[in-house]
Write a protein that holds these residues in place. Structure first.
Motif, PDB file in Angstrom:
ATOM      1  N   THR A 238      12.382  14.858  24.142  1.00 36.85           N
ATOM      2  CA  THR A 238      11.537  14.306  23.086  1.00 36.85           C
ATOM      3  C   THR A 238      10.255  15.119  23.029  1.00 36.85           C
ATOM      4  O   THR A 238       9.515  15.193  24.009  1.00 36.85           O
ATOM      5  CB  THR A 238      11.218  12.820  23.344  1.00 36.85           C
ATOM      6  N   LEU A 239      10.017  15.738  21.877  1.00 35.29           N
ATOM      7  CA  LEU A 239       8.814  16.516  21.644  1.00 35.29           C
ATOM      8  C   LEU A 239       7.988  15.800  20.586  1.00 35.29           C
ATOM      9  O   LEU A 239       8.465  15.568  19.474  1.00 35.29           O
ATOM     10  CB  LEU A 239       9.157  17.923  21.145  1.00 35.29           C
ATOM     11  N   ASP A 240       6.781  15.429  20.935  1.00 39.78           N
ATOM     12  CA  ASP A 240       5.870  14.788  19.989  1.00 39.78           C
ATOM     13  C   ASP A 240       4.832  15.829  19.595  1.00 39.78           C
ATOM     14  O   ASP A 240       4.137  16.374  20.447  1.00 39.78           O
ATOM     15  CB  ASP A 240       5.204  13.573  20.643  1.00 39.78           C
ATOM     16  N   VAL A 241       4.750  16.132  18.292  1.00 41.87           N
ATOM     17  CA  VAL A 241       3.854  17.175  17.807  1.00 41.87           C
ATOM     18  C   VAL A 241       2.878  16.631  16.773  1.00 41.87           C
ATOM     19  O   VAL A 241       3.115  15.582  16.169  1.00 41.87           O
ATOM     20  CB  VAL A 241       4.639  18.363  17.200  1.00 41.87           C
ATOM     21  N   HIS A 242       1.800  17.349  16.597  1.00 44.96           N
ATOM     22  CA  HIS A 242       0.832  17.069  15.532  1.00 44.96           C
ATOM     23  C   HIS A 242       0.779  18.307  14.642  1.00 44.96           C
ATOM     24  O   HIS A 242       0.600  19.423  15.139  1.00 44.96           O
ATOM     25  CB  HIS A 242      -0.545  16.771  16.109  1.00 44.96           C
ATOM     26  N   ILE A 243       0.940  18.100  13.332  1.00 48.14           N
ATOM     27  CA  ILE A 243       0.968  19.220  12.396  1.00 48.14           C
ATOM     28  C   ILE A 243      -0.264  19.165  11.495  1.00 48.14           C
ATOM     29  O   ILE A 243      -0.323  18.361  10.567  1.00 48.14           O
ATOM     30  CB  ILE A 243       2.251  19.185  11.535  1.00 48.14           C
ATOM     31  N   PRO A 244      -1.253  20.011  11.764  1.00 55.06           N
ATOM     32  CA  PRO A 244      -2.414  20.052  10.866  1.00 55.06           C
ATOM     33  C   PRO A 244      -2.030  20.707   9.540  1.00 55.06           C
ATOM     34  O   PRO A 244      -1.014  21.407   9.448  1.00 55.06           O
ATOM     35  CB  PRO A 244      -3.436  20.900  11.626  1.00 55.06           C
ATOM     36  N   ASP A 245      -2.819  20.492   8.516  1.00 46.32           N
ATOM     37  CA  ASP A 245      -2.510  21.040   7.191  1.00 46.32           C
ATOM     38  C   ASP A 245      -2.361  22.554   7.204  1.00 46.32           C
ATOM     39  O   ASP A 245      -1.515  23.098   6.491  1.00 46.32           O
ATOM     40  CB  ASP A 245      -3.588  20.624   6.182  1.00 46.32           C
TER      41      ASP A 245
END
Length: 180
Positions: free
Chosen positions: A119-126
């Protein structure tokens, strides 16, 4: 005058003593999901905290963002659970100008392997958002990089802790991504 010299010597001695004490490793606790299993970790020593290294292929885009190119990287980690974060970090940077890291601006919040599912939890900025071809290549790079580890059977990709139908709104995202 003599008092000033003695005072300076005492301050220097205390500073050296304080620096020596500061470098001693302290016992830490391992944070887990079950508080009953929290145990103090042993003090860091060369024997039980030896770094491991592994050579893996990391996949990047070519300059035209048309295809993936493999590049061999060596990742280092202390515990097996850290190798997934190390592999992700390798996906974020390339030492070759002609190889573009598609995950460069996408932050990894957590990586956890349970029962064959990574499980990879990522944050994608604009600023990290790409068109559909870039998004598809990024997903392929992720799968090819992580499915090299035999223990990884599936990849569950979360965006800010939530399961989504699309990574960036361009291409459909399987939940979970499976080994082909």
């Amino acid at each position: 005058m003599k008092k000033g010299i003695y005072l300076a010597i005492i301050i220097c001695a205390l500073s050296v003593l304080a620096l020596g004490c500061e470098s001693k490793p302290a016992a830490t606790t391992v944070q887990g999901s079950d508080p009953a299993t929290n145990k103090p970790a042993p003090a860091d020593t060369k024997d039980n905290q030896e770094e491991k290294s592994q050579e893996i292929k990391v996949y990047y885009s070519d300059v035209q963002v048309m295809q993936l190119e493999p590049h061999t990287q060596t990742i280092t980690f202390k515990e097996d659970s850290e190798k997934y974060s190390a592999a992700y970090a390798a996906l974020q940077q390339s030492d070759q100008k002609e190889l573009i890291p598609l995950w460069e601006n996408i932050d990894l919040l957590s990586a956890k392997l349970e029962q064959g599912t990574l499980t990879l939890d990522v944050h994608i900025p604009d600023k990290a958002r790409m068109g559909s071809s870039g998004e598809i290549l990024a997903l392929d790079a992720l799968k090819k990089t992580f499915f090299q580890f035999d223990e990884v059977k599936n990849i569950q990709l979360l965006v800010d802790g939530k399961q989504t139908d699309s990574l960036m709104g361009q291409a459909e995202l399987e939940n979970p991504l499976t080994r082909e």
